[in-house]
Design a protein around this motif. Structure first.
Motif, PDB file in Angstrom:
ATOM      1  N   UNK A   1      10.897   2.390  -9.962  1.00  0.00           N
ATOM      2  CA  UNK A   1      11.748   1.464 -10.724  1.00  0.00           C
ATOM      3  C   UNK A   1      10.945   0.593 -11.680  1.00  0.00           C
ATOM      4  N   UNK A   2       9.649   0.462 -11.415  1.00  0.00           N
ATOM      5  CA  UNK A   2       8.800  -0.411 -12.219  1.00  0.00           C
ATOM      6  C   UNK A   2       8.610   0.015 -13.658  1.00  0.00           C
ATOM      7  N   UNK A   3       9.020   1.234 -14.003  1.00  0.00           N
ATOM      8  CA  UNK A   3       8.912   1.662 -15.401  1.00  0.00           C
ATOM      9  C   UNK A   3       9.984   0.997 -16.268  1.00  0.00           C
TER      10      UNK A   3
ATOM     11  N   UNK B   1       0.541   2.723 -13.222  1.00  0.00           N
ATOM     12  CA  UNK B   1      -0.354   3.259 -14.253  1.00  0.00           C
ATOM     13  C   UNK B   1      -0.295   2.436 -15.540  1.00  0.00           C
ATOM     14  N   UNK B   2       0.833   1.743 -15.761  1.00  0.00           N
ATOM     15  CA  UNK B   2       0.989   0.967 -16.998  1.00  0.00           C
ATOM     16  C   UNK B   2       1.302  -0.507 -16.757  1.00  0.00           C
TER      17      UNK B   2
ATOM     18  N   UNK C   1       3.913  -5.595 -10.426  1.00  0.00           N
ATOM     19  CA  UNK C   1       4.312  -4.988  -9.157  1.00  0.00           C
ATOM     20  C   UNK C   1       3.502  -5.620  -8.031  1.00  0.00           C
ATOM     21  N   UNK C   2       4.185  -5.984  -6.941  1.00  0.00           N
ATOM     22  CA  UNK C   2       3.497  -6.519  -5.764  1.00  0.00           C
ATOM     23  C   UNK C   2       3.896  -5.688  -4.549  1.00  0.00           C
ATOM     24  N   UNK C   3       2.897  -5.121  -3.897  1.00  0.00           N
ATOM     25  CA  UNK C   3       3.120  -4.269  -2.724  1.00  0.00           C
ATOM     26  C   UNK C   3       2.772  -5.057  -1.459  1.00  0.00           C
TER      27      UNK C   3
ATOM     28  N   UNK D   1      -4.239   2.474  -7.171  1.00  0.00           N
ATOM     29  CA  UNK D   1      -3.457   1.838  -8.228  1.00  0.00           C
ATOM     30  C   UNK D   1      -4.260   0.780  -8.985  1.00  0.00           C
ATOM     31  N   UNK D   2      -5.470   0.481  -8.500  1.00  0.00           N
ATOM     32  CA  UNK D   2      -6.259  -0.562  -9.139  1.00  0.00           C
ATOM     33  C   UNK D   2      -5.680  -1.946  -8.912  1.00  0.00           C
TER      34      UNK D   2
END
Length: 238
Positions: free
Chosen positions: A77-79, A177-178, A86-88, A204-205
């Motif tokens: 959904x983050x796209x 990635x973005x 984004x926070x996991x 994911x860095x």
């Protein structure tokens, strides 16, 4: 147009939006706008489409926060265009084309796998589908070992089942990635192997925080620590 991102909290399986209550109170105490919609828990594609729909209807930027299975959803959904971070939280961080089962399968299985109870639910025009919860006796140790026993009993009774098919669906995108990402690893997680959380976050860095001794229910047991990481993401993306 608001400049402070709205935090959209996505709960995972075997929980509901109430599991974010402590985190919500912390964020609201710092005047951060927050919303915690219900996660349908019916499948990766449909659930992530629902979360993307909610995010897209929020005015201004959004920081998506996903706990557990919710991490897989925010990855897809983050796209959405207005998502800025984004926070996991004790979460799965999938790669595009990867499923929960594939990611889990690279590491030793957690006690959760042998603690699932199967149920069925009706599907219009088809055979009943399978959904899973955590067996009542196993719930405290697997999900919420650092949560008071009286609270854990309530969480166990109120847990929401996850469609079993969700384990095999693959992610159609990897927003990390973005988009910048942050991750909290629950060091004593018995539902998701902490190695799974670390691997996904590093891949994911993400900016990573690890809480030693924290259970899978870290948002319940340590809401301030979870909220602090979310606040870092909000500050960085404001």
């Amino acid at each position: 147009m608001p400049t402070t991102p709205t935090v959209l909290l996505v709960h995972g399986a075997f929980a509901d939006a109430g599991s974010w209550s402590g985190v919500i109170a912390e964020l609201q105490g710092h005047d951060i706008p927050v919303i915690a919609p219900p996660n349908p828990l019916r499948g990766l594609a449909s659930d992530s489409a629902y979360i993307a729909s909610v995010a897209s209807q929020i005015d201004g930027p959004v920081v998506l926060v996903g706990h557990s299975y919710g991490g897989a959803l925010i990855t897809v959904a983050g796209v959405t265009e207005n998502v800025v971070g984004l926070v996991y939280v004790a979460a799965y961080v999938l790669e595009e084309g990867e499923s929960l089962g594939e990611l889990q399968g690279r590491f030793p299985l957690s006690p959760l796998v042998s603690s699932l109870k199967e149920w069925t639910y009706p599907v219009p025009g088809g055979d009943p589908a399978v959904e899973v919860t955590i067996a009542e006796a196993a719930f405290p140790s697997v999900f919420a070992a650092d949560v008071p026993a009286d609270v854990t009993k309530v969480l166990s009774a109120a847990q929401r089942p996850l469609a079993a098919a969700a384990f095999e669906e693959t992610a159609s995108a990897a927003a990390w990635r973005t988009k910048p990402s942050w991750a909290l690893v629950a060091g004593a997680d018995e539902a998701i192997n902490p190695e799974v959380e670390r691997f996904g976050a590093k891949r994911a860095g993400a900016t990573i925080v690890e809480l030693e001794g924290a259970s899978h229910a870290v948002a319940v047991s340590r809401p301030k620590a979870v909220a602090d990481l979310i606040r870092d993401a909000v500050r960085a993306t404001s």
